[in-house]
Enzyme design. Sequence first.
Site, mmCIF file in Angstrom:
data_model
loop_
_atom_site.group_PDB
_atom_site.id
_atom_site.type_symbol
_atom_site.label_atom_id
_atom_site.label_comp_id
_atom_site.label_asym_id
_atom_site.label_seq_id
_atom_site.Cartn_x
_atom_site.Cartn_y
_atom_site.Cartn_z
ATOM 1 C CE LYS B 130 -9.211 -3.538 -4.147
ATOM 2 N NZ LYS B 130 -9.157 -4.836 -4.977
ATOM 3 C CG LEU B 179 -13.975 -6.065 -3.660
ATOM 4 C CD1 LEU B 179 -13.091 -6.393 -2.751
ATOM 5 C CD2 LEU B 179 -13.594 -4.380 -3.999
ATOM 6 C CB SER B 205 -11.276 -5.114 -7.884
ATOM 7 O OG SER B 205 -10.624 -5.547 -6.876
ATOM 8 C CB ILE B 226 -9.786 -12.717 -5.762
ATOM 9 C CG1 ILE B 226 -10.210 -13.867 -5.068
ATOM 10 C CG2 ILE B 226 -10.665 -12.245 -6.805
ATOM 11 C CD1 ILE B 226 -11.596 -14.092 -4.608
ATOM 12 N N GLY B 227 -7.760 -12.884 -8.552
ATOM 13 C CA GLY B 227 -7.688 -13.477 -9.636
ATOM 14 C C GLY B 227 -6.851 -12.455 -10.731
ATOM 15 N N GLY B 228 -6.409 -11.377 -10.273
ATOM 16 C CA GLY B 228 -5.850 -10.558 -10.916
ATOM 17 C C GLY B 228 -5.870 -8.824 -10.604
ATOM 18 C CB SER B 229 -8.078 -7.350 -7.929
ATOM 19 O OG SER B 229 -9.303 -7.948 -8.407
#
Lengths: 565, 565
Positions: B130, B179, B205, B226-229
Site C-alpha cells: 500500500k 485514507l 482504503s 484502522i476501521g476496515g481498510s
Amino acid sequence: MPSWYDLAVDKRQRQSKTIPSQWRIQLPPESTIDVIPYPETCGLLTPEEIEITNASVEILLVKLAAGEWSSFIVTTAFYKRAVISHQLVVNCLTEIFVERALARATELDEYMKKTGKVAGPLHGLPISLKDQLCIKGLETTMGYVSWIGKYADSNAVLVDILYECGAVPFVRTNVPQTLMWAETFNNIFGRTSNPHNRSLTSGGSSGGEGALVALKGSPLGVGSDIGGSIRIPAAFCGVYGLRPSYGRIPYGGAVNSMEGQDSMPSVLGPLSGSIGGLKIFMEAVIKAEPWLRDPLTIRKHWNDEEYKLADHRRGKDLCFAVMWDDGVVIPHPPVKRALEMTQKALIKAGHKVIDWTPLKHRELTGVAFDIWRSGSVEDFAITTSASGEPLIHTMLLDDEKETFLPSLRTQGGLTAYQLWQVQRYRRDLRTEYMAHWNATSSQTGTGRPVDAIICPAAPYAAPRHGRNRLVKVVDSHHSMYFGYTSAWSVLDYAASIFPVTSVDPYRDTKQPPHQFIDGFDQEIYELYEPQAFQNAPVCLQLVGRTLEEEAVLAMTGIVDFALRG
Amino acid sequence: MPSWYDLAVDKRQRQSKTIPSQWRIQLPPESTIDVIPYPETCGLLTPEEIEITNASVEILLVKLAAGEWSSFIVTTAFYKRAVISHQLVVNCLTEIFVERALARATELDEYMKKTGKVAGPLHGLPISLKDQLCIKGLETTMGYVSWIGKYADSNAVLVDILYECGAVPFVRTNVPQTLMWAETFNNIFGRTSNPHNRSLTSGGSSGGEGALVALKGSPLGVGSDIGGSIRIPAAFCGVYGLRPSYGRIPYGGAVNSMEGQDSMPSVLGPLSGSIGGLKIFMEAVIKAEPWLRDPLTIRKHWNDEEYKLADHRRGKDLCFAVMWDDGVVIPHPPVKRALEMTQKALIKAGHKVIDWTPLKHRELTGVAFDIWRSGSVEDFAITTSASGEPLIHTMLLDDEKETFLPSLRTQGGLTAYQLWQVQRYRRDLRTEYMAHWNATSSQTGTGRPVDAIICPAAPYAAPRHGRNRLVKVVDSHHSMYFGYTSAWSVLDYAASIFPVTSVDPYRDTKQPPHQFIDGFDQEIYELYEPQAFQNAPVCLQLVGRTLEEEAVLAMTGIVDFALRG
C-alpha cells in the site's frame, strides 16, 4: 450536606474504630526518627509472629503449603504488624477489615484441611493493596473526600485473580490526592511518612505500600505506577518493586484518576521485601490468563524461557550499562556511591559494565507532563468539586507553605489534535531511544546490545516532606521531578527497584559544587545535607525493554545476588 | 509554485512513463463489466506466466525454493500482470519500479545459485505494498498532492523485514485521500474500481491492493486497517485479508494520516489469494522479532501452539457463532445467503454453530467516529493546504455530486479531556463485550465460550462508486458505515476475510421490506438492486479475540476448508 471537612473527620473516625483496641500500641517519642525496629520491640508481636513477618514470600508460601503455618496465624501476624506500622508512620493504611481477612484465612485453612491441597500458588498469603483496588463491599476513596461512601459492587479483576490464587487481601494503603504526586498526602487520611526517618517522605503515589512493606507489615503489596508511583516509594522506603509494561497486569475494575487517559497508562505492579516476592506475584497473575477478563491486558503468557534469559544468552555474559545521571540533574553522593557499589559488585561477579549515555531525558519528561496536563486540570477539578474539598497544591508541612508553582493542577488543557502531536513526538523519541539502545551492540563485546540499564530511581534518597521538588522541564512547564522514573514510563520499559545501601552522613559527605547543568540542578545540589537524609535507604533501578518483565526480574535477581553475595 | 492540479498531472505523467511500452495492452471495451478474465486473454502473458501468477503463495515459495522458478521469472510474471491490472481497473498502482524490482530478483537468484540456499522464508516472492510503506529513494505521496516529491530516506521497518525475508517488494498501490474512506479515490491517481464489476467500488482504503490481488497481479499484498481498510477491499474484491491486533505487525517508518492518533491505531496486515498466504506473511514477519526495531510492536513471539488451537481444544469441537446482523443495518440478500452457506458447511463439517447477539454495535461505531473526528479536521486541513488541493467530500462519480454530509472532514475537534471521556466509554464497552463473549460458554456445549464469530464484512457486496454510504451513527454524527468492521477495531479483535460466493441476481432476488430499524436501514435496503451488484464477490469475516492472530488464521483455514471441501 455535610462539609468536606466533616466527611473526612467522620471517615477517619470510622477508620479508627476498625483498629482492634488490643492492637493499639504505645507510640515511640516523636523525636524517634527511625521506627523500623519498633514493631519487634513494642511488645505486641509474639516471637512466632516476629519470625513469620520477617520471612520472605518464598518462605511463607513453602510453610503455608506445608501446613506448618496456617493462613490464620500468618494473616494475624501481618495484620498486627500492619496496624503497628500504621500507628508508627501515620496513616499508611486506609481500609482495615480484620474480621473479613481472618474469615478468608480460615476458609483457606479449612480448604487445605479438607483437600490436603493448596487453593492456588499464593495459598494463604496476606497481600496489601493500594487504595485503588476495589474489594466488593468496601469503600474506595482513593484519598478523595468526594469518594467517601463509594462502596464497590464488585472486585477489581486483579483482586478476583488474587483470591483465586489463594491469597488473602488484608489491608488497603494510602495514596496522595489525585495520585499525581511522588509523595503521599490527602485530605482524608493525611500523610504517610518514611519509616526509616519520619522527617522524610515515603514517596508516592504508592507511599502507603512502600512504608508498610518496609516495616514488614505486608510481605507483598500491589501499587500502581504512571511515572514512578511504584518505583519512587519502593526506592525511598528501601524495598523491591516492579513497574511492568502497559497492559501486563490487569487494571480492570480498579479506580483511578484521569480515567480515559490512555496515552501513557498507569500500570499495576508488586512491592515486596524480596525480589522473589515480585516474581511470584507476576508469575501467578499472568498464569491466570488475565487477558480473558480484562480487555486492556495483553495476551502474552508467562514465559519461562525469557525468565531463563533466553534473549540474553542465558545470563552467561551479561553487559549492564550504568547511567550515572540523566543529563537533567546530577544525583546526590549516596546515589552515586550506590551506583559505584553495584558496578563493582557486577564486575566482581564476572559481568561487563559500561556507561550509559542518556538520550533526551528532559524531552521524555516533558512528554509525560504534556500528556498528563492535557486533561488533568479538568479531571481534578471535577472530582474535588463534588465535595468541595480543596485541591492540594503542595506536599510541604503546614508551617512551610510556598506559593503555588505551575503544575498539573493549575496549568493544562490541550486539544485532541495537540495531544496527537505530543504522541507523535513521543513515538519518535521511542524510536530514537530504541535505535540508541540497539547501537550499543558495538560497545558491549557480547554481540548483543546492553542487556539492562542500571540507574538511579531519583537523584536523591527520600527527601524531607514536600521536597521531592518541582523542576522546570521545558520552557514554560513545571513538573515534579520524577524524570528518573517517568522517562522509562514514556518509553514503556519494564523497570525494577532494588535496595543497595542507606545514607551514611559520614561517608556521603557533601561534595564541592560541580558545574551545574542549570538552576534546577543547582537547587537539587543544595538540597543535599547529609544529616537531613540520615538512614534513608538508597535503591537503584534496573531497566529492561518493553514487555520484558521476565528478563528484568531475572536480571534484578542477578544484580541483587552480586550485591549481597 | 505550480498549482496542485499541475503537480498532479506531472506526477501522473511521470508514473505513466514507468510502464514499459511493451506491457501496454489493448483495453477491453468500456462496457466490459468484469475484467477478471482479461489478464489471461489479452495475449501479453506467456502460458508459464499464467501458470505462475495463478499459483498460490505456498506453491510459489516451494517452486522458488526448489529453484524451479527463478525470482526473476516470477517477478516478471507478476509485474506484467500487475501492469495489465493497473490498466484494466484504472490506477490500482501508484509507484512502478520495474528495474529495481528485477534487479532485486536477480540478486536473490544469484544468492541461491551461489549458496544453494534461500535468502529467507519469503525467498523470491513479489509483494505489493500500500502507498504508505516507504521504500528508500521512492516517492511516497499516499494520494496527497501535498506529498508529491517526498522521497523516502529509509525503508519502513516492515519493508526492511520483508527484504531480509527474501521478498521482492515490486509495486505500490492506490489509496483514497486521507485514507479515511472505504473507497479508493484521490486527486493524483484517481479512482480504483472493482475488477469483478467496474461500476462498483473496490472498497478502501487498501483498494489498490484489493483490486490488484483479485486480478492476481500480486500474490501477497500489505494493506492497513484502522476501521476496515484491509477487510472492506478484501471483501469487495473477493480475496483473503487479515486485520491483526494493534501492534502485532510493525508500523514504524510508514507514513499515515492523523499521525499521533494512538487511541485506535491503524494496523498493517496482509491480503492474498489464499489463506496460506496470510499465514506465511504473519509468521515470517513476527519471527523477525519486529519489537526489536519498532517500539510500538508488541513483544509476542509467533505461537505455534496457538496456531494449533491450543486454546480451542485443538480444533476438535469448535463452536462458531453467526452474527446475522449488527442491530444497526440488515445485510442484503447475497450476504445473508453467504452466512447460510457458511453455517451449513460448518455444521456439515462437524462443528457447532449458534447465533451471535450483537452488543452495542451502534455505540462502538460511534466511538470510532468520535476518536477520529477528535483531530481529523485539523489534520486533513493542514496536509491539503500545503498544496491547495481540494479536500475530497464524496466518492460519487462526477456526474452525481451530492451535498456534503457531515463527516470527519467537516465536523470535529475535541479537547483532550473530552477524548479521555470517549476512551473511558470505549474501555467500558470493551469490558462489556468481553463479558458478553465469555458468557456464551453456557450456550456452546463445549465448556468454552464461542471460539470465533462469523459475520458480514459489510451489509452489502461492493456497491456502486460513492455508495458505500453514510450513516447517522448517533444523534448528531454521521459516518461512513463501516460498522461491520470498525466495531471490531474499537474492540481490537483480530479479524479475517474469506470469500464465500458472488452475487447472483437470479438467486439473490430483492426481498419484501422487513421492519426497518430506522431510516438508514431502509436506505440500505433500497440500495439493493440485484442487477447493479451482479458478479460482486461476497466475503465474510471471522472474528477472534485480541492478539489471537494465530488462532484466527487457523480457524479461517477450517472455515475455508469446510466451504470448499
